[in-house]
Design a protein around this motif. Structure first.
Motif, mmCIF file in Angstrom:
data_model
loop_
_atom_site.group_PDB
_atom_site.id
_atom_site.type_symbol
_atom_site.label_atom_id
_atom_site.label_comp_id
_atom_site.label_asym_id
_atom_site.label_seq_id
_atom_site.Cartn_x
_atom_site.Cartn_y
_atom_site.Cartn_z
ATOM 1 N N LYS A 109 48.299 -25.947 98.507
ATOM 2 C CA LYS A 109 47.153 -25.080 98.191
ATOM 3 C C LYS A 109 45.883 -25.911 97.996
ATOM 4 O O LYS A 109 44.811 -25.575 98.520
ATOM 5 C CB LYS A 109 47.481 -24.285 96.915
ATOM 6 N N LEU A 110 46.009 -27.013 97.260
ATOM 7 C CA LEU A 110 44.840 -27.859 96.985
ATOM 8 C C LEU A 110 44.381 -28.610 98.236
ATOM 9 O O LEU A 110 43.183 -28.790 98.453
ATOM 10 C CB LEU A 110 45.148 -28.847 95.855
ATOM 11 N N ARG A 111 45.338 -29.036 99.055
ATOM 12 C CA ARG A 111 44.949 -29.708 100.306
ATOM 13 C C ARG A 111 44.171 -28.757 101.214
ATOM 14 O O ARG A 111 43.186 -29.148 101.850
ATOM 15 C CB ARG A 111 46.192 -30.245 101.027
ATOM 16 N N GLN A 112 44.627 -27.508 101.266
ATOM 17 C CA GLN A 112 43.933 -26.518 102.089
ATOM 18 C C GLN A 112 42.519 -26.255 101.549
ATOM 19 O O GLN A 112 41.548 -26.182 102.306
ATOM 20 C CB GLN A 112 44.749 -25.214 102.125
ATOM 21 N N GLU A 113 42.411 -26.172 100.226
ATOM 22 C CA GLU A 113 41.097 -25.934 99.611
ATOM 23 C C GLU A 113 40.161 -27.117 99.881
ATOM 24 O O GLU A 113 38.973 -26.936 100.176
ATOM 25 C CB GLU A 113 41.268 -25.704 98.104
ATOM 26 N N MET A 114 40.699 -28.326 99.799
ATOM 27 C CA MET A 114 39.903 -29.523 100.068
ATOM 28 C C MET A 114 39.395 -29.515 101.518
ATOM 29 O O MET A 114 38.220 -29.800 101.780
ATOM 30 C CB MET A 114 40.752 -30.775 99.815
ATOM 31 N N ALA A 115 40.295 -29.179 102.450
ATOM 32 C CA ALA A 115 39.910 -29.133 103.867
ATOM 33 C C ALA A 115 38.791 -28.115 104.089
ATOM 34 O O ALA A 115 37.815 -28.383 104.805
ATOM 35 C CB ALA A 115 41.127 -28.787 104.723
ATOM 36 N N ALA A 116 38.916 -26.947 103.446
ATOM 37 C CA ALA A 116 37.901 -25.890 103.597
ATOM 38 C C ALA A 116 36.549 -26.347 103.036
ATOM 39 O O ALA A 116 35.501 -26.103 103.644
ATOM 40 C CB ALA A 116 38.367 -24.617 102.892
ATOM 41 N N LEU A 117 36.577 -27.038 101.895
ATOM 42 C CA LEU A 117 35.332 -27.556 101.305
ATOM 43 C C LEU A 117 34.601 -28.480 102.284
ATOM 44 O O LEU A 117 33.377 -28.500 102.339
ATOM 45 C CB LEU A 117 35.636 -28.346 100.024
ATOM 46 N N LEU A 118 35.374 -29.229 103.059
ATOM 47 C CA LEU A 118 34.789 -30.204 103.990
ATOM 48 C C LEU A 118 34.513 -29.604 105.371
ATOM 49 O O LEU A 118 34.109 -30.330 106.286
ATOM 50 C CB LEU A 118 35.723 -31.414 104.122
ATOM 51 N N GLY A 119 34.772 -28.300 105.518
ATOM 52 C CA GLY A 119 34.427 -27.639 106.774
ATOM 53 C C GLY A 119 35.514 -27.654 107.837
ATOM 54 O O GLY A 119 35.253 -27.370 109.010
ATOM 55 N N PHE A 120 36.752 -27.977 107.437
ATOM 56 C CA PHE A 120 37.864 -27.959 108.392
ATOM 57 C C PHE A 120 38.629 -26.642 108.280
ATOM 58 O O PHE A 120 38.654 -26.018 107.219
ATOM 59 C CB PHE A 120 38.825 -29.127 108.120
ATOM 60 N N ASN A 121 39.285 -26.248 109.363
ATOM 61 C CA ASN A 121 40.070 -25.003 109.360
ATOM 62 C C ASN A 121 41.326 -25.114 108.506
ATOM 63 O O ASN A 121 41.775 -24.141 107.923
ATOM 64 C CB ASN A 121 40.473 -24.616 110.790
ATOM 65 N N HIS A 122 41.890 -26.314 108.477
ATOM 66 C CA HIS A 122 43.111 -26.529 107.681
ATOM 67 C C HIS A 122 43.284 -28.028 107.443
ATOM 68 O O HIS A 122 42.565 -28.856 108.028
ATOM 69 C CB HIS A 122 44.347 -25.935 108.372
ATOM 70 N N TYR A 123 44.261 -28.373 106.613
ATOM 71 C CA TYR A 123 44.419 -29.775 106.208
ATOM 72 C C TYR A 123 44.833 -30.673 107.374
ATOM 73 O O TYR A 123 44.456 -31.847 107.422
ATOM 74 C CB TYR A 123 45.435 -29.887 105.062
ATOM 75 N N ALA A 124 45.602 -30.133 108.319
ATOM 76 C CA ALA A 124 46.019 -30.962 109.463
ATOM 77 C C ALA A 124 44.796 -31.466 110.223
ATOM 78 O O ALA A 124 44.758 -32.615 110.672
ATOM 79 C CB ALA A 124 46.950 -30.170 110.376
ATOM 80 N N GLU A 125 43.778 -30.624 110.344
ATOM 81 C CA GLU A 125 42.526 -31.028 111.014
ATOM 82 C C GLU A 125 41.844 -32.166 110.253
ATOM 83 O O GLU A 125 41.371 -33.133 110.843
ATOM 84 C CB GLU A 125 41.560 -29.837 111.083
ATOM 85 N N LEU A 126 41.798 -32.025 108.930
ATOM 86 C CA LEU A 126 41.199 -33.067 108.084
ATOM 87 C C LEU A 126 41.976 -34.379 108.234
ATOM 88 O O LEU A 126 41.388 -35.447 108.384
ATOM 89 C CB LEU A 126 41.199 -32.609 106.617
ATOM 90 N N SER A 127 43.285 -34.304 108.227
ATOM 91 C CA SER A 127 44.127 -35.494 108.346
ATOM 92 C C SER A 127 43.881 -36.221 109.669
ATOM 93 O O SER A 127 43.750 -37.446 109.711
ATOM 94 C CB SER A 127 45.601 -35.103 108.228
ATOM 95 N N LEU A 128 43.794 -35.455 110.757
ATOM 96 C CA LEU A 128 43.643 -36.070 112.079
ATOM 97 C C LEU A 128 42.229 -36.602 112.339
ATOM 98 O O LEU A 128 42.029 -37.360 113.291
ATOM 99 C CB LEU A 128 44.049 -35.088 113.181
ATOM 100 N N ALA A 129 41.284 -36.242 111.469
ATOM 101 C CA ALA A 129 39.901 -36.725 111.649
ATOM 102 C C ALA A 129 39.816 -38.247 111.554
ATOM 103 O O ALA A 129 38.860 -38.844 112.033
ATOM 104 C CB ALA A 129 38.989 -36.083 110.609
#
Length: 681
Positions: free
Chosen positions: A267-287
């Motif tokens: 839940k927190l990883r998803q919220e973090m990704a959204a704060l940074l403008g990503f659709n989901h955490y996997a997108e943030l990770s692959l950045a």
């Protein structure tokens, strides 16, 4: 292995005084490092006007980071390998302030602008390639740390970061505690089928608990021995259930249940990704990875699964057939290791137990060091240094008499030690005001410990694990980059960081290497021709099933991290069940809670990155393919690999480093051949 021989020469590098370290001092050291870092950030109120002054700020930051990583590195190491209530308490108490400091650092606008101004200045081109890479990577990481966030969003990001570091620690502690809480005294009848060495090991576990009978534990050497050899099917099922329900709602220790921890992490990883403008955490990770996007990774894994499906279907059919011959009409998960061993003996006349007397740990180390000498021209020399446990040993790498770095081995499973195998850096290579600081790392495994007065006898799988971790160690130690943020494994894309480790594994499969690695514990003979042939013939045994298992883990990790909204426990289980239905050929059971102890993704750095093992395996196979063409002990090829891949750290992109060695972009052909699915082109 015994403790360091007192006749050894003293370590030539400054090493931690593990015999004198007090937790109180360590805590104070870390608190001081945090306070110094915070003061540095507080004092940096405006961007310096000259390029020289801005570069000075970056140098100060490197020094602060070096001090921090060294102090925290010792504590986190002790927390992982000598875990007790006192160490854990100190570790946990420091997590919130450490997290807060790194969040403040990553979101410090003036520091970010200082980096940006260094990058934009005309003098930037005059900087070394390592400095330029360090600056580019720092700018990327500032953005991924929320430097552009404002107000409530910035505050929320800091709260999430702090909570996630705590939850990861909780997850890891629950797995360790659940693993160590379980033990089962065994009767004589239950030991049927186990070789003498395994029985002696289980007796040793019993003695450690002041019991007169052998004891089964969930430490991996004990668990594996029972799953491989115990003829008592009910015992295998009991152990399997205990192992696969660790730290879950299905176990009888609710205080170690990781269900809510997993839910909150996602839940927190998803919220973090959204704060940074990503659709989901996997997108943030692959950045910050080599793979361009989630779809590419998904396609890569699914394509690889297609290649593995036919051999895996054949593997499972063979397994079911040999079990059916014993009257087992329905193969269960607790049967697979047992019948795999029987099948291997039947097909190749090969058993792990027959191999073990040829793989005493001292000989394996001697052989490993001899192989890296031939490949890279480096010597490994044991030195005397204070250690945290009598099993630990310290070594230094030398190149033509010049010390390059140092490393510790801590190879055996024991109480209070986190499971698995890993390399972690204690100190990185860095040019400082005091001169060149040389790297030191820890390499940790959980092998079957020595029994009685014999040295430890390793399985061939354990030999492969040792080579894997040593590959990581060489990546850390053979760096020629002097900038801490891109030295060794720093700054290397996560999905390429497994290249040097998986690459080293190939030498554990070479007949010439095996002659260097083997020596019978009693006769001193190397591996005889029939056993050597059997081992090499069995190399691709069940490679289809093993590949599908890794793909199952990788797709599960990827899919739970691209779910938006974040999944609850039911959703997590459903995702795993669906992936197993599509990709697994092995039967499963409803109570299996593999995810509750999947520390790689919930307590390690592999979240939405577990695919890295397979991604890097393509690179490692293709790199080794060049050695196969030019000679696997070809010194010139070894020197080129060292120079193009091991020496460059994060200075060059992972793809550039690979291309510099291979002369072209990677191809999957060598991987398919090294799995035994295609013939050599």
């Amino acid at each position: 292995m015994s403790n360091v021989d007192m006749t050894l020469q003293q370590a030539t590098l400054p090493v931690p005084q593990f015999d004198q370290i007090s937790l109180e001092q360590l805590k104070q050291q870390i608190e001081t490092a945090i306070a110094q870092g915070q003061q540095f950030l507080q004092d940096l109120s405006t961007v310096p006007e000259s390029q020289a002054a801005r570069l000075s700020v970056l140098e100060q930051l490197d020094t602060l980071e070096n001090n921090m990583s060294e102090a925290w590195g010792v504590l986190s190491h002790l927390n992982a390998i000598m875990n007790n209530a006192e160490t854990r308490e100190v570790y946990q108490s420091l997590l919130p302030s450490l997290s807060a400091y790194y969040t403040e650092l990553g979101q410090h606008t003036v520091l970010y602008q200082t980096f940006q101004n260094v990058h934009d200045a005309s003098e930037y081109q005059a900087l070394s390639a390592a400095q330029q890479s360090a600056i580019k990577l720092a700018l990327r990481d500032f953005k991924l740390s929320g430097v552009a966030l404002e107000g409530e969003a910035k505050k929320r990001y800091a709260e999430i970061s702090a909570r996630l570091s705590q939850l990861s620690s909780d997850f890891s502690n629950h797995v360790l505690d659940a693993t160590q809480a379980y033990f089962k005294p065994l009767t004589e009848a239950e030991l049927k089928g186990l070789p003498e060495s395994s029985v002696e090991l289980l007796k040793q576990y019993g003695q450690q608990r002041e019991l007169e009978q052998p004891v089964a534990t969930l430490d991996f050497p004990s668990y594996l021995a029972i799953m491989t050899y115990a003829e008592d099917r009910a015992l295998r099922e009991t152990l399997y259930k205990a192992y696969t329900t660790r730290a879950s709602d299905q176990a009888d220790k609710p205080e170690f249940d990781n269900t809510q921890v997993m839910e909150e992490i996602l839940k927190l990883r998803q919220e973090m990704a959204a704060l940074l403008g990503f659709n989901h955490y996997a997108e943030l990770s692959l950045a910050s990875k080599m793979a361009p996007d989630v779809a590419t990774v998904q396609t890569f894994l699914e394509d690889l699964a297609e290649h593995a499906r036919t051999p895996a279907t054949r593997d499972i059919a063979e397994l079911k057939a040999i079990a059916a011959a014993d009257g087992i009409t329905e193969l269960q998960p607790w049967d697979s290791t047992f019948y795999s061993e029987k099948l291997k003996v039947q097909q190749f006349n090969l058993s792990q137990e027959a191999l073990k007397p040829y793989f005493p740990a001292p000989k394996i180390l001697q052989g490993l060091f001899s192989i890296v000498k031939r490949l890279y021209g480096i010597d490994v020399i044991e030195r005397q240094a204070p250690v945290w446990h009598q099993d630990a040993r310290y070594f230094e790498l030398e190149d033509q008499g010049q010390v390059l770095g140092g490393f510790y081995f801590d190879l055996y499973a024991r109480s209070g030690k986190r499971g698995g195998a890993w390399m972690s850096g204690f100190r990185s290579r860095m040019q400082s005001k005091q001169g060149l600081q040389k790297p030191i790392c820890y390499m940790v495994c959980n092998f079957t410990p020595p029994v009685g007065d014999q040295p430890a006898l390793l399985t061939h799988d354990e030999v492969i694990t040792l080579f894997h971790e040593f590959g990581h160690g060489l990546h850390h130690l053979l760096t020629e980059v002097d900038n801490i943020s891109v030295a060794g494994t720093h700054g290397v894309a996560w999905d390429a960081v497994e290249l040097p480790s998986q690459f080293m594994e190939f030498w554990a499969w070479d007949h010439e290497s095996l002659n260097l690695l083997s020596e019978h514990i009693e006769t001193q003979q190397t591996l005889p021709a029939d056993l050597l042939k059997a081992l090499l013939d069995a190399r691709f045994f069940q490679s289809g099933m093993q590949t599908l298992r890794q793909i199952e883990f990788a797709l599960f990790d990827l899919n739970i991290h691209e779910a938006n909204p974040a999944l609850d426990a039911q959703g997590i289980q459903h995702t795993l069940d669906e992936i197993r239905r599509k990709f697994s050929v092995m039967p499963s059971v409803a109570y299996n809670r593999f995810q509750h102890s999947f520390s790689h993704i919930f307590a390690g750095g592999y979240a939405a990155g577990y695919y890295s093992y397979k991604w890097a395996e393509v690179l490692a196979s293709d790199a080794f393919d060049r050695f196969e063409s030019e000679g696997i002990f070809n010194t010139q090829t070894g020197v080129e690999f060292r120079k193009a891949v091991l020496a460059v750290g994060g200075r060059d992109s992972a793809l550039d480093a690979f291309v510099n060695f291979r002369g072209r972009e990677p191809k999957i052909d060598a991987l398919l051949r090294h799995q035994g699915w295609t013939n050599k082109a």
